[in-house]
Design an enzyme around this catalytic site. Structure first.
Site, PDB file in Angstrom:
ATOM      1  N   HIS A 180      18.934  -6.619 -21.467  1.00  0.00           N
ATOM      2  CA  HIS A 180      20.327  -6.147 -21.446  1.00  0.00           C
ATOM      3  C   HIS A 180      20.385  -4.709 -20.946  1.00  0.00           C
ATOM      4  O   HIS A 180      21.214  -4.357 -20.110  1.00  0.00           O
ATOM      5  CB  HIS A 180      20.923  -6.153 -22.866  1.00  0.00           C
ATOM      6  CG  HIS A 180      21.144  -7.506 -23.462  1.00  0.00           C
ATOM      7  ND1 HIS A 180      20.750  -7.830 -24.737  1.00  0.00           N
ATOM      8  CD2 HIS A 180      21.751  -8.622 -22.966  1.00  0.00           C
ATOM      9  CE1 HIS A 180      21.106  -9.082 -25.012  1.00  0.00           C
ATOM     10  NE2 HIS A 180      21.700  -9.585 -23.948  1.00  0.00           N
TER      11      HIS A 180
ATOM     12  N   LYS B 205      28.152 -19.201 -31.047  1.00  0.00           N
ATOM     13  CA  LYS B 205      26.951 -18.645 -31.684  1.00  0.00           C
ATOM     14  C   LYS B 205      27.232 -18.072 -33.060  1.00  0.00           C
ATOM     15  O   LYS B 205      28.275 -17.429 -33.263  1.00  0.00           O
ATOM     16  CB  LYS B 205      26.401 -17.481 -30.821  1.00  0.00           C
ATOM     17  CG  LYS B 205      25.793 -17.900 -29.500  1.00  0.00           C
ATOM     18  CD  LYS B 205      25.278 -16.665 -28.747  1.00  0.00           C
ATOM     19  CE  LYS B 205      24.742 -17.028 -27.377  1.00  0.00           C
ATOM     20  NZ  LYS B 205      24.471 -15.836 -26.550  1.00  0.00           N
TER      21      LYS B 205
ATOM     22  N   ARG C 251      19.309 -14.750 -15.589  1.00  0.00           N
ATOM     23  CA  ARG C 251      17.849 -14.817 -15.690  1.00  0.00           C
ATOM     24  C   ARG C 251      17.268 -15.920 -14.819  1.00  0.00           C
ATOM     25  O   ARG C 251      16.368 -15.696 -14.033  1.00  0.00           O
ATOM     26  CB  ARG C 251      17.426 -15.060 -17.148  1.00  0.00           C
ATOM     27  CG  ARG C 251      17.534 -13.832 -18.013  1.00  0.00           C
ATOM     28  CD  ARG C 251      17.409 -14.185 -19.443  1.00  0.00           C
ATOM     29  NE  ARG C 251      18.466 -15.114 -19.821  1.00  0.00           N
ATOM     30  CZ  ARG C 251      18.782 -15.425 -21.061  1.00  0.00           C
ATOM     31  NH1 ARG C 251      18.088 -14.933 -22.055  1.00  0.00           N
ATOM     32  NH2 ARG C 251      19.764 -16.254 -21.328  1.00  0.00           N
TER      33      ARG C 251
ATOM     34  N   SER D 277      17.925 -12.688 -26.817  1.00  0.00           N
ATOM     35  CA  SER D 277      18.087 -12.215 -28.203  1.00  0.00           C
ATOM     36  C   SER D 277      17.544 -13.253 -29.179  1.00  0.00           C
ATOM     37  O   SER D 277      16.940 -12.892 -30.199  1.00  0.00           O
ATOM     38  CB  SER D 277      19.567 -11.956 -28.505  1.00  0.00           C
ATOM     39  OG  SER D 277      20.078 -10.955 -27.666  1.00  0.00           O
TER      40      SER D 277
HETATM   41  O1  PNS Z   1      25.874 -12.907 -24.415  1.00  0.00           O
HETATM   42  P1  PNS Z   1      26.724 -14.142 -24.336  1.00  0.00           P
HETATM   43  O2  PNS Z   1      26.783 -14.845 -25.672  1.00  0.00           O
HETATM   44  O3  PNS Z   1      26.294 -15.049 -23.230  1.00  0.00           O
HETATM   45  O4  PNS Z   1      28.210 -13.652 -23.969  1.00  0.00           O
HETATM   46  C1  PNS Z   1      29.272 -14.551 -23.956  1.00  0.00           C
HETATM   47  C2  PNS Z   1      30.585 -13.786 -24.134  1.00  0.00           C
HETATM   48  C3  PNS Z   1      30.581 -13.024 -25.467  1.00  0.00           C
HETATM   49  C4  PNS Z   1      30.761 -12.809 -22.993  1.00  0.00           C
HETATM   50  C5  PNS Z   1      31.734 -14.845 -24.124  1.00  0.00           C
HETATM   51  O5  PNS Z   1      31.560 -15.763 -25.160  1.00  0.00           O
HETATM   52  C6  PNS Z   1      33.120 -14.195 -24.218  1.00  0.00           C
HETATM   53  O6  PNS Z   1      33.650 -13.739 -23.227  1.00  0.00           O
HETATM   54  N1  PNS Z   1      33.673 -14.145 -25.451  1.00  0.00           N
HETATM   55  C7  PNS Z   1      34.994 -13.573 -25.693  1.00  0.00           C
HETATM   56  C8  PNS Z   1      36.040 -14.652 -25.829  1.00  0.00           C
HETATM   57  C9  PNS Z   1      36.487 -15.148 -24.455  1.00  0.00           C
HETATM   58  O7  PNS Z   1      37.050 -14.424 -23.661  1.00  0.00           O
HETATM   59  N2  PNS Z   1      36.182 -16.424 -24.196  1.00  0.00           N
HETATM   60  C10 PNS Z   1      36.524 -17.049 -22.931  1.00  0.00           C
HETATM   61  C11 PNS Z   1      35.489 -16.709 -21.863  1.00  0.00           C
HETATM   62  S1  PNS Z   1      35.041 -18.119 -21.041  1.00  0.00           S
END
Ligand code: PNS
Length: 162
Positions: free
Chosen positions: A17, A41, A90, A128
């Site tokens: 990150h 998650k 990745r 993570s």
């Molecule tokens: O590190 P991650 O878990 O791959 O990140 C995913 C994240 C947190 C960026 C995504 O779940 C997100 O944008 N969450 C906020 C809620 C939202 O906007 N959801 C719609 C996006 S498709």
């Protein structure tokens, strides 16, 4: 002023990150790293804990700030006047999930672009979840997380594993 967002769960921040954040900061005037809720998650660290951990790691980068937000990413990006979302990619296995999020965000707000930055090969394997698994079972995570947060992350994960 070009502002980009580096969004993620960051549970916890890894060297992978941090590498993406450092490289993005060279391309934009300002980078806002935002910790968000991923409803898919269950996290080990709270939203504010994750934000605080990242803050310890980015103090050397002047154009980076860290925040957390409980709502939609595009709402946050609009509020902050960001033009782009930068995500690390990745391997091919990341692509479908990332593509789905990018397309959804594009429908929610067509003005915000998603950019992918490939990870460096040394971080291809890193996540993570892997960090948490190794630390919970007593392995060394020294090469996986920034030195600034190593001890906090380690003790917290060992505690959780008891
Ligand atoms: O590190 P991650 O878990 O791959 O990140 C995913 C994240 C947190 C960026 C995504 O779940 C997100 O944008 N969450 C906020 C809620 C939202 O906007 N959801 C719609 C996006 S498709």
């Amino acid at each position: 002023m070009k502002i980009a967002i580096c969004p993620g769960s960051f549970d916890p921040i890894t060297n992978g990150h941090l590498d993406i954040i450092e490289r993005s900061a060279k391309l934009f005037d300002r980078i806002i790293v935002v910790v968000l809720t991923n409803t898919e998650k269950n996290t080990t660290f709270s939203l504010t804990e994750r934000r605080d951990l990242i803050e310890r790691c980015v103090s050397h980068i002047p154009n980076v700030e860290v925040d957390c937000f409980g709502g939609l990413l595009v709402d946050y990006a609009q509020k902050r006047g960001a033009c782009a979302l930068v995500k690390g990619l990745r391997a091919i296995s990341d692509f479908e999930y990332e593509f789905q999020m990018a397309l959804t965000n594009k429908i929610l707000d067509p003005n915000i672009e998603t950019l992918y930055m490939n990870t460096q090969s040394e971080y291809m394997y890193l996540s993570s979840s892997i960090v948490k698994q190794v630390a919970k079972l007593g392995g060394s995570i020294e090469r996986f997380v920034p030195a600034e947060v190593h001890d906090i992350v380690c003790s917290r994960l060992k505690e959780g594993a008891k």
